[in-house]
Write a protein that holds these residues in place. Structure first.
Motif, short mmCIF file in Angstrom:
data_model
loop_
_atom_site.label_atom_id
_atom_site.label_comp_id
_atom_site.label_asym_id
_atom_site.label_seq_id
_atom_site.Cartn_x
_atom_site.Cartn_y
_atom_site.Cartn_z
N GLY A 25 34.37 17.64 -18.36
CA GLY A 25 32.99 17.64 -17.90
C GLY A 25 32.87 17.06 -16.50
N ARG A 26 31.61 16.80 -16.09
CA ARG A 26 31.39 16.38 -14.70
C ARG A 26 32.05 15.04 -14.39
NH1 ARG A 26 27.81 13.84 -11.11
NH2 ARG A 26 27.65 15.01 -9.14
N ASP A 27 31.99 14.09 -15.35
CA ASP A 27 32.61 12.78 -15.09
C ASP A 27 34.12 12.93 -14.86
OD1 ASP A 27 30.16 11.62 -15.34
OD2 ASP A 27 30.46 10.94 -17.41
N ARG A 28 34.76 13.75 -15.68
CA ARG A 28 36.21 13.95 -15.52
C ARG A 28 36.52 14.69 -14.22
NH1 ARG A 28 40.34 13.35 -14.38
NH2 ARG A 28 42.34 13.82 -15.34
N LEU A 29 35.65 15.63 -13.87
CA LEU A 29 35.82 16.35 -12.60
C LEU A 29 35.78 15.39 -11.43
CD1 LEU A 29 35.87 18.95 -10.82
CD2 LEU A 29 33.38 19.00 -11.05
N GLY A 78 37.51 28.84 -13.72
CA GLY A 78 36.87 28.78 -12.41
C GLY A 78 35.51 28.12 -12.46
N ARG A 79 34.75 28.36 -13.50
CA ARG A 79 33.44 27.70 -13.66
C ARG A 79 33.60 26.18 -13.73
NH1 ARG A 79 28.77 29.65 -15.86
NH2 ARG A 79 28.61 27.69 -17.00
N ALA A 80 34.65 25.75 -14.45
CA ALA A 80 34.83 24.31 -14.68
C ALA A 80 35.56 23.62 -13.54
CB ALA A 80 35.60 24.11 -15.98
N LEU A 81 36.13 24.38 -12.61
CA LEU A 81 36.93 23.82 -11.51
C LEU A 81 38.12 23.03 -12.04
CD1 LEU A 81 34.45 22.60 -8.73
CD2 LEU A 81 36.13 24.44 -8.57
N LEU A 82 38.69 23.47 -13.16
CA LEU A 82 39.84 22.78 -13.74
C LEU A 82 41.02 22.86 -12.78
CD1 LEU A 82 40.92 21.37 -16.30
CD2 LEU A 82 41.63 23.62 -17.11
N PRO A 83 41.61 21.70 -12.39
CA PRO A 83 42.73 21.75 -11.45
C PRO A 83 44.06 21.95 -12.18
CG PRO A 83 42.12 19.47 -11.86
CD PRO A 83 41.17 20.33 -12.67
N GLY A 197 34.35 33.07 -11.70
CA GLY A 197 33.73 31.99 -12.48
C GLY A 197 33.02 30.99 -11.59
N SER A 198 33.64 30.66 -10.45
CA SER A 198 33.01 29.73 -9.52
C SER A 198 31.74 30.33 -8.94
CB SER A 198 34.00 29.39 -8.39
OG SER A 198 33.42 28.52 -7.45
N ALA A 199 31.78 31.62 -8.61
CA ALA A 199 30.60 32.29 -8.05
C ALA A 199 29.44 32.28 -9.05
CB ALA A 199 30.94 33.73 -7.66
N ARG A 295 37.42 24.74 -3.10
CA ARG A 295 38.37 25.47 -3.95
C ARG A 295 38.32 26.96 -3.64
NH1 ARG A 295 40.33 24.40 -9.17
NH2 ARG A 295 39.94 22.23 -8.66
N ALA A 296 37.12 27.49 -3.36
CA ALA A 296 37.00 28.92 -3.04
C ALA A 296 37.74 29.25 -1.76
CB ALA A 296 35.52 29.29 -2.93
N TRP A 297 37.64 28.37 -0.75
CA TRP A 297 38.39 28.59 0.49
C TRP A 297 39.90 28.65 0.21
CZ3 TRP A 297 35.25 24.37 3.47
CH2 TRP A 297 34.18 24.97 4.16
N LEU A 298 40.34 27.72 -0.62
CA LEU A 298 41.79 27.66 -0.93
C LEU A 298 42.25 28.91 -1.67
CD1 LEU A 298 44.40 25.90 -0.99
CD2 LEU A 298 43.63 25.07 -3.22
N ARG A 299 41.51 29.28 -2.72
CA ARG A 299 41.92 30.45 -3.52
C ARG A 299 41.88 31.73 -2.69
NH1 ARG A 299 37.87 29.01 -7.61
NH2 ARG A 299 38.75 27.61 -9.16
N ALA A 300 40.96 31.80 -1.73
CA ALA A 300 40.83 33.02 -0.92
C ALA A 300 42.09 33.30 -0.11
CB ALA A 300 39.62 32.90 0.01
N GLU A 301 42.91 32.28 0.12
CA GLU A 301 44.14 32.46 0.88
C GLU A 301 45.36 32.61 -0.02
OE1 GLU A 301 44.15 32.90 4.12
OE2 GLU A 301 41.96 32.70 4.06
#
Length: 319
Positions: A25-29, A78-83, A197-199, A295-301
């Motif tokens: 969740g957000r706290d863990r993020l 992607g929605r959760a931004l899980l690293p 998912g991020s979008a 993260r979107a900038w990074l994935r785009a490359e």
């Protein structure tokens, strides 16, 4: 081509969303911004749920599903931004021991990129290099021990994805049965699914904020300029969704290149517009939208940038 999800696919998507919401969740993020190391406990929990073995045959202990189902799962990631090197784990679960069960973390490097970047270098147990060029061309796949790979510092734009630049690696241990072109195609597609998912998440975030933030006695979402921004975000996300889902069904290299291009544009453009909807609040550290944008900038490359995709699509159109 029918893009309506089956009951089983909806259950898979909803179950993944529920699992990630409960464990990341957000706290863990926000905590992961300071410590982006993959959570080994969550890694094993994902493995128990079949995350990494999703496409392995049932006879080999897998779930026996296909690429479209993997795309649905990575859309939720992607929605959760899980690293973490999750794409690598999905693609190499059947090729590297311990990955399917979550006991070992594997990373996947694009050996044809310049520079060659390695994500989460201090927390992976096995490193795989995919050599060669464009997705439809043959290449080689090598396995390396992380300690044998020379590296140099590299500043990552995304605080949740530490990177190093690979400066030297041995090429003496081929990975048996690995298909370099397939790995490249599917890495690009799953990365596009994360972008999708991020979008989608930033559309929801922008609309939610526009409904509750008021100015001049009215929600800012009632103002035409904000409505147009949110509508444009939704259009970008839905165009990308159609392309990503179609590419998951066909598995075609050009379809995947087009899907990655649209998904990258949707993730970056939507994060920027979401930030715009938030106004000054969007530029503060408290807002999550900057994490989606970075993260979107990074994935785009990763696994094919916009220029490469545009060149490939233009060449195909020209015949």
């Amino acid at each position: 081509m029918d893009f309506q999800l089956t009951d089983d696919q909806r259950a898979l998507r909803d179950g993944t969303r529920e699992l990630l919401a409960g464990r990341f969740g957000r706290d863990r993020l926000r905590a992961a911004v300071d410590d982006p190391a993959p959570d080994r406990g969550l890694w094993r929990e994902l493995a128990t749920a079949g995350f990494f073995a999703l496409r392995l045959p049932e006879a080999d202990g897998g779930v026996g599903l296909g690429l479209p189902e993997a795309v649905l799962v990575f859309e939720e990631v992607g929605r959760a931004l899980l690293p973490g090197p999750l794409v690598a784990g999905q693609l190499l679960a059947g090729a590297v021991d311990g990955v399917a069960t979550g006991e070992r973390i594997v990373a996947l490097c694009d050996g044809g990129a310049d520079p060659v970047l390695w994500e989460h270098p201090d927390h992976c147990d096995v490193l795989i290099f995919v050599e060669g060029g464009a997705p439809e061309r043959d290449g080689a796949v090598y396995r390396s021990a992380p300690a044998e790979v020379a590296r140099a510092p590299f500043a990552s734009v995304d605080p949740l994805t530490p990177l190093v630049r690979v400066t030297g690696r041995p090429r003496t241990t081929p990975l048996p049965g690995a298909d370099a072109s397939r790995l490249r195609r599917e890495a690009a597609l799953l990365t596009a699914a994360e972008q999708l998912g991020s979008a989608g998440r930033t559309v929801e975030t922008a609309v939610g904020y526009a409904r509750q933030r008021t100015q001049f006695g009215a929600p800012i979402g009632s103002f035409q300029a904000v409505k147009h921004l949110c509508a444009g975000m939704l259009v970008r996300a839905e165009l990308a969704r159609a392309a990503v889902y179609a590419a998951a069904v066909t598995g075609d290299a050009l379809d995947i290149a087009g899907a990655k291009l649209l998904a990258d544009e949707a993730a970056v453009g939507n994060a920027r517009d979401c930030l715009q909807v938030h106004g000054g609040m969007g530029f503060t550290w408290e807002a999550d939208v900057h994490l989606h944008l970075k993260r979107a900038w990074l994935r785009a490359e990763r696994w094919g940038g916009a220029r490469e995709a545009e060149e490939r699509l233009a060449q195909a159109l020209a015949g």
